[in-house]
Design a protein around this motif. Structure first.
Motif, PDB file in Angstrom:
ATOM      1  N   HIS A  45      -1.908   1.576   3.489  1.00  0.00           N
ATOM      2  CA  HIS A  45      -1.535   0.407   2.694  1.00  0.00           C
ATOM      3  C   HIS A  45      -0.065   0.041   2.866  1.00  0.00           C
ATOM      4  O   HIS A  45       0.269  -1.138   3.033  1.00  0.00           O
ATOM      5  N   PHE A  46       0.808   1.028   2.860  1.00  0.00           N
ATOM      6  CA  PHE A  46       2.226   0.719   2.925  1.00  0.00           C
ATOM      7  C   PHE A  46       2.676   0.329   4.328  1.00  0.00           C
ATOM      8  O   PHE A  46       3.749  -0.263   4.490  1.00  0.00           O
ATOM      9  N   THR A  47       1.885   0.638   5.345  1.00  0.00           N
ATOM     10  CA  THR A  47       2.163   0.097   6.678  1.00  0.00           C
ATOM     11  C   THR A  47       2.163  -1.431   6.614  1.00  0.00           C
ATOM     12  O   THR A  47       2.981  -2.098   7.257  1.00  0.00           O
ATOM     13  N   ILE A  48       1.267  -1.979   5.819  1.00  0.00           N
ATOM     14  CA  ILE A  48       1.190  -3.432   5.638  1.00  0.00           C
ATOM     15  C   ILE A  48       2.280  -3.922   4.691  1.00  0.00           C
ATOM     16  O   ILE A  48       3.037  -4.846   5.013  1.00  0.00           O
ATOM     17  N   TYR A  49       2.388  -3.305   3.529  1.00  0.00           N
ATOM     18  CA  TYR A  49       3.314  -3.810   2.506  1.00  0.00           C
ATOM     19  C   TYR A  49       4.761  -3.798   2.979  1.00  0.00           C
ATOM     20  O   TYR A  49       5.535  -4.707   2.643  1.00  0.00           O
ATOM     21  N   ASP A  50       5.124  -2.785   3.749  1.00  0.00           N
ATOM     22  CA  ASP A  50       6.502  -2.706   4.232  1.00  0.00           C
ATOM     23  C   ASP A  50       6.857  -3.871   5.153  1.00  0.00           C
ATOM     24  O   ASP A  50       8.033  -4.224   5.296  1.00  0.00           O
TER      25      ASP A  50
ATOM     26  N   ASP B 101      -0.955   1.540  14.206  1.00  0.00           N
ATOM     27  CA  ASP B 101      -0.730   2.468  13.090  1.00  0.00           C
ATOM     28  C   ASP B 101      -1.845   2.358  12.055  1.00  0.00           C
ATOM     29  O   ASP B 101      -2.273   3.366  11.471  1.00  0.00           O
ATOM     30  N   LEU B 102      -2.298   1.145  11.794  1.00  0.00           N
ATOM     31  CA  LEU B 102      -3.404   0.965  10.852  1.00  0.00           C
ATOM     32  C   LEU B 102      -4.673   1.642  11.360  1.00  0.00           C
ATOM     33  O   LEU B 102      -5.394   2.305  10.595  1.00  0.00           O
TER      34      LEU B 102
END
Length: 226
Positions: free
Chosen positions: A139-144, A111-112
């Motif tokens: 960014h929110f792919t990581i933060y989630d 996804d990134l």
């Protein structure tokens, strides 16, 4: 108007709220822009009440300022406020990235790669409507994956304040494409750290990405008009 899809499900207030959050975080509004309750209700094909309630929630989070004429305004941000906002973002988003590293799956890495490729295409074609949405999804792919609802809420609140300023890289008098080209390179380093599940490196690269972007805004954004 950024709200283009009719609101059809049960919780109208929540849907309007979520759509406004997305629009603000993606930089679809600039600081000082006025949001009229009637215009948003018409765009979302709903009544004034859920729009007013959604906007009151956003005002409580500091994302907008309610005005007296059935409208609201995106807050202006001073240079010093922006520096503080950047410092807080670096710490909280770095923390989220560090926590997320061990939880990232191969699908997340894919996804990134996908979102950064989407952003790269948008930058190359100067598709200004898609650059910031791709960046946010990256960014929110990581933060989630930090699996911390409290941290996620805090980061979302910070993006509600930072999002409108991001608009300047697409609409200001200075061409911001150099910023986004640099961001793509920063993202490649983030992907590499994520692929290695290297928590320390992922935290450092996220913080570096935020800091590098902030230097462009401090240099070119017209804070003096405030």
């Amino acid at each position: 108007m950024p709200l283009k899809k009719p609101i059809v499900a049960v919780s109208l207030r929540e849907q309007v709220y979520n759509q406004l959050c997305e629009a603000i975080m993606r930089g679809e509004y600039a600081p000082g822009d006025v949001l009229k309750i009637s215009a948003i209700a018409e765009a979302s094909q709903t009544s004034l009440v859920p729009v007013r309630e959604a906007m009151q929630n956003l005002a409580a989070e500091g994302a907008i300022e309610m005005l007296h004429n059935r409208s609201a305004r995106i807050p202006l941000t001073s240079r010093e406020d922006y520096r503080q906002l950047t410092a807080i973002r670096m710490n909280l988003e770095g923390m989220a990235a560090e926590e997320a590293a061990a939880n990232l799956t191969d699908a997340d890495i894919d996804d990134l790669v996908r979102t950064n490729a989407g952003m790269a295409e948008a930058v190359m074609t100067r598709d200004t409507e898609k650059i910031l949405p791709w960046n946010r999804e990256f960014h929110f792919t990581i933060y989630d994956r930090a699996r911390s609802p409290i941290l996620s809420r805090l980061i979302k609140t910070l993006w509600l304040r930072a999002g409108p300023i991001l608009n300047a890289s697409l609409t200001g008098s200075v061409d911001g494409m150099s910023l986004h080209h640099t961001g793509l390179a920063e993202h490649e380093a983030i992907i590499e750290a994520a692929r290695n599940r290297d928590a320390a490196a992922l935290k450092a690269k996220i913080m570096e990405d935020i800091f590098c972007a902030s230097t462009w805004y401090v240099k070119y954004y017209d804070f003096e008009r405030i």
